[in-house]
Scaffold this motif. Sequence first.
Motif, short mmCIF file in Angstrom:
data_model
loop_
_atom_site.label_atom_id
_atom_site.label_comp_id
_atom_site.label_asym_id
_atom_site.label_seq_id
_atom_site.Cartn_x
_atom_site.Cartn_y
_atom_site.Cartn_z
N GLY A 104 35.92 60.87 34.31
CA GLY A 104 36.12 59.85 35.37
C GLY A 104 37.70 59.53 35.40
O GLY A 104 38.29 59.39 36.36
N CYS A 105 38.37 59.46 34.28
CA CYS A 105 39.86 59.16 34.43
C CYS A 105 40.62 60.28 35.02
O CYS A 105 41.43 60.13 35.82
N ARG A 106 40.16 61.43 34.64
CA ARG A 106 40.81 62.61 35.13
C ARG A 106 40.66 62.78 36.93
O ARG A 106 41.65 63.08 37.65
N SER A 107 39.32 62.46 37.36
CA SER A 107 39.36 62.29 38.78
C SER A 107 39.85 61.37 39.37
O SER A 107 40.24 61.29 40.50
N SER A 108 40.19 60.05 38.60
CA SER A 108 40.85 59.01 39.13
C SER A 108 42.22 59.37 39.35
O SER A 108 42.96 59.11 40.33
N ILE A 109 42.65 60.19 38.39
CA ILE A 109 44.17 60.59 38.29
C ILE A 109 44.46 61.61 39.56
O ILE A 109 45.30 61.14 40.47
N GLU A 110 43.62 62.27 39.91
CA GLU A 110 43.64 63.18 40.97
C GLU A 110 43.57 62.56 42.14
O GLU A 110 44.29 62.74 43.20
N LEU A 111 42.42 61.50 42.25
CA LEU A 111 42.28 60.72 43.48
C LEU A 111 43.62 59.94 44.10
O LEU A 111 44.09 60.16 45.00
N GLU A 112 44.44 59.38 42.84
CA GLU A 112 45.27 58.54 43.05
C GLU A 112 46.49 59.48 43.42
O GLU A 112 47.21 59.09 44.65
N GLN A 113 46.74 60.62 42.99
CA GLN A 113 47.77 61.45 43.46
C GLN A 113 47.49 62.02 44.96
O GLN A 113 48.56 61.98 45.89
N LEU A 114 46.47 62.49 45.29
CA LEU A 114 46.12 62.75 46.41
C LEU A 114 45.96 61.51 47.45
O LEU A 114 46.59 61.89 48.63
N ALA A 115 45.73 60.65 47.12
CA ALA A 115 45.95 59.18 48.07
C ALA A 115 47.50 58.93 48.29
O ALA A 115 47.67 58.99 49.53
N ILE A 116 48.24 59.07 47.34
CA ILE A 116 49.68 59.25 47.73
C ILE A 116 50.08 60.12 48.73
O ILE A 116 50.92 59.90 49.92
N LEU A 117 49.73 61.40 48.54
CA LEU A 117 50.14 62.40 49.11
C LEU A 117 49.43 62.20 50.68
O LEU A 117 50.37 62.64 51.87
N ALA A 118 48.14 61.79 50.99
CA ALA A 118 47.67 61.52 51.97
C ALA A 118 48.01 60.39 52.85
O ALA A 118 48.53 60.54 54.23
N VAL A 119 48.50 59.31 52.26
CA VAL A 119 49.01 57.97 53.07
C VAL A 119 50.44 58.11 53.22
O VAL A 119 51.06 57.81 54.24
N ALA A 120 51.24 58.53 52.18
CA ALA A 120 52.63 58.67 52.30
C ALA A 120 53.22 59.84 52.70
O ALA A 120 54.45 60.15 52.61
N HIS A 121 52.69 61.24 53.18
CA HIS A 121 52.71 62.34 53.49
C HIS A 121 54.11 62.47 54.53
O HIS A 121 55.07 63.13 53.91
#
Length: 178
Positions: free
Chosen positions: A141-158
Amino acid sequence: MRHDRSAGLVVAFSRGWQVVQEVDLMRIVADHASVAALCDALEKCADALPARPDEATAARLCAGLERVTAASQADEWALATLLRSIATDDLPVALLRLIDARRSANAGYAQELLGALRPGDGDQHTDPHVLGYMLRCFFTGCRSSIELEQLAILAVAHHRLTPDGRALLVDALSRRAA
């Protein structure tokens, strides 16, 4: 004849506009690295089952789990602040809801593991299969959350990430994938 293309144009900046630099992301990526290291240590613990970790190792693991729990319960955290500051549509709100749900689940897994691993008052009689399942739920769960958070930043702040900020996130994702 010269023509000034910018003459008379007005550029509107949103209230939350900013450039996201590497320094804006360092705390988030450092927190992710700390949680990822805890996940790696817990995975080693799971691999060693049915043997339980010694008291010193269990104490270190519990300290890490307590940090994860405290971070998820904080009123404001760096990722939410960052995503809200650059929000231009509903995507950041939806991602924050998903991230909050994942963080709550991870905090719940951490609490369960604290009860099973805490030296002295932990449940030393937890079945190794159950403990293995608990460990796997947490670190997956934590590893998945880390990836989601980093991808969220890339998607929103690209479009607002500096090259160094983008490189920091891409490098962090690449290290986890390796």
